[in-house]
Design an enzyme around this catalytic site. Sequence first.
Site, PDB file in Angstrom:
ATOM      1  N   HIS A 263       6.365  39.159 -44.872  1.00  0.00           N
ATOM      2  CA  HIS A 263       6.422  39.585 -46.280  1.00  0.00           C
ATOM      3  C   HIS A 263       5.862  41.014 -46.426  1.00  0.00           C
ATOM      4  O   HIS A 263       6.508  41.896 -46.985  1.00  0.00           O
ATOM      5  CB  HIS A 263       5.605  38.598 -47.139  1.00  0.00           C
ATOM      6  CG  HIS A 263       5.511  38.944 -48.591  1.00  0.00           C
ATOM      7  ND1 HIS A 263       6.293  38.317 -49.548  1.00  0.00           N
ATOM      8  CD2 HIS A 263       4.744  39.825 -49.262  1.00  0.00           C
ATOM      9  CE1 HIS A 263       5.992  38.810 -50.742  1.00  0.00           C
ATOM     10  NE2 HIS A 263       5.051  39.730 -50.601  1.00  0.00           N
ATOM     11  N   GLU A 264       4.674  41.225 -45.860  1.00  0.00           N
ATOM     12  CA  GLU A 264       4.047  42.542 -45.986  1.00  0.00           C
ATOM     13  C   GLU A 264       4.840  43.594 -45.204  1.00  0.00           C
ATOM     14  O   GLU A 264       4.912  44.751 -45.625  1.00  0.00           O
ATOM     15  CB  GLU A 264       2.583  42.501 -45.533  1.00  0.00           C
ATOM     16  CG  GLU A 264       1.693  41.521 -46.327  1.00  0.00           C
ATOM     17  CD  GLU A 264       1.733  41.706 -47.848  1.00  0.00           C
ATOM     18  OE1 GLU A 264       1.937  42.847 -48.301  1.00  0.00           O
ATOM     19  OE2 GLU A 264       1.583  40.700 -48.581  1.00  0.00           O
TER      20      GLU A 264
ATOM     21  N   HIS B  32       7.323  45.010 -47.576  1.00  0.00           N
ATOM     22  CA  HIS B  32       6.730  46.028 -48.459  1.00  0.00           C
ATOM     23  C   HIS B  32       6.580  47.348 -47.699  1.00  0.00           C
ATOM     24  O   HIS B  32       6.901  48.422 -48.207  1.00  0.00           O
ATOM     25  CB  HIS B  32       5.333  45.586 -48.920  1.00  0.00           C
ATOM     26  CG  HIS B  32       5.327  44.594 -50.043  1.00  0.00           C
ATOM     27  ND1 HIS B  32       5.906  44.847 -51.271  1.00  0.00           N
ATOM     28  CD2 HIS B  32       4.775  43.351 -50.151  1.00  0.00           C
ATOM     29  CE1 HIS B  32       5.719  43.800 -52.067  1.00  0.00           C
ATOM     30  NE2 HIS B  32       5.038  42.868 -51.415  1.00  0.00           N
TER      31      HIS B  32
ATOM     32  N   GLU C   4       8.705  43.939 -54.540  1.00  0.00           N
ATOM     33  CA  GLU C   4       8.668  42.520 -54.170  1.00  0.00           C
ATOM     34  C   GLU C   4      10.039  42.057 -53.659  1.00  0.00           C
ATOM     35  O   GLU C   4      10.123  41.134 -52.848  1.00  0.00           O
ATOM     36  CB  GLU C   4       8.193  41.684 -55.374  1.00  0.00           C
ATOM     37  CG  GLU C   4       7.804  40.259 -55.046  1.00  0.00           C
ATOM     38  CD  GLU C   4       6.532  40.089 -54.202  1.00  0.00           C
ATOM     39  OE1 GLU C   4       5.853  41.097 -53.927  1.00  0.00           O
ATOM     40  OE2 GLU C   4       6.238  38.950 -53.820  1.00  0.00           O
TER      41      GLU C   4
END
Length: 503
Positions: free
Chosen positions: A270-271, A274, A300
Amino acid sequence: MDENVFRNELIRDILTRYRRIWALNHAESVLGWDMEVYMPKEGITERSVAQGELAVLSHELLLSPSFVDLVNKSKRIENLNEFERGVVRVLDRSIRIAKAFPPEFVKELAETRSKATSVWNEAKRKDDYKLFEPWLDKIIELSRKAADYLGYDEYPYDALLDLYEEGLRVRDLETIFNNLENSLRPLIKKVLEESWAPSKHPLEKERYDVEKMKIANVEILKILGFPIGLRSRIDISPHPFTTEFGIKDVRITTRYEGYDFRRSLLAAIHEFGHALYELQQDERFMFTPIAGGVSLGIHESQSRFWENIIGRSKEFTRLIYPILSKYLPFLKNYSVEEIYKYFNIVRPDLIRVEADEVTYNLHIILRYRLEKLMINEGVKAKELPDLWNEEMERLLGIRPKTYREGILQDIHWAHGTIGYFPTYSLGTLLAVQIRAHIFKDIPDMYELVLKGNFTPIKEWLKDKIHRYGSVYPPKVLIAKSLGEALNPEYFIAYIREKYLGSK
Ligand code: MG
């Protein structure tokens, strides 16, 4: 194209002056990252003062009359290119927001936030909502005041939404969330009854060796092309996050609880999403206000894309299986198919951050409805726990027995960030819409994932989204890159196809 995209003299002057603000922001990011990752506990006293003083300094530079004057002048120039116009838009917006609040209000808000956060921690620990209630009332009151200072056309809540997602309005969310809720509630019921996705899995309890999991995460991030050591790092923090000091130094964190390894792995992926958004920007934007992702919602969408669309796919599970089974010996007893199921458990959960991709948005709809009541209707903190529990039961069929697993679970309201939650849903929905558009250009996307060839997917994201930084406001960027507005129908179709095997 010219090396320097900023040609107008006035814009160049503005950017020269802006470098100092940029440098302060850069320093603040380093302090913030260090605070989460390395700082010893008692360092907080001096760190908060240092951060506060730097924030005042950068606020002063932004609002210095000569700088504001330059930005105002630049608004009247007609033949600026799109990048120069982006600079003017971003600075004008920052100045407008910074100017909206009187200094006494900023001080009161900062003090209330910090006190409310520490009371919230205690209230959550003791499961005592009464402790937090007066502070939540205070936060609601100050947020309503903030909306008045900022100004709005239709609803006070619009002013707060706009702080986190430029241009987002209640009007947009009503359509998106009502459609989503109507389609999603019957669909969730069907998924729970008929899907291959389990509601629990033995791997959730399986303990892992933290040191080995760290190596597995790094190896998987390397397959994705995360430039560790060159332009990025991965560290540890209880609440995973990404921070960008600039285009060439973007850092992520993940967490290691010692069991249920997908939490650590999927947080890292997920990160990574980003981080990739920041890493793939046009380097000519370095040191300027248009460097950096344009909004929380678009950001997001990038993290959710890598976490859900790639990370939770069968092809990706197969690709990383050799790495996982090398470092997590207990996986020898599980097939790729079993691990894929484990990555895609679906079950209504009381806790938002534990929610799967099918039920997640309902958690946000609940918070959105409550925030709307607080800000537009003046509903008081006293009434909120019951409203929370009723809405939870209506949406997900489960009811919290404690405040801790109900209204006290998130830090956001204590932080005073009312209006933030909807961006999580925007990102989740947009990630799926982006997937559909990538398929048009790269029909063999998942075959590439299986081979570990992520370059075409990353190039697509770079070309359509990343390289633009903050040049365009979010709605304009979506329209330009996808040729349509955000549409939750893609999400419904995706859930149906993935979990029920029908189009
Ligand atoms: Mg995120």
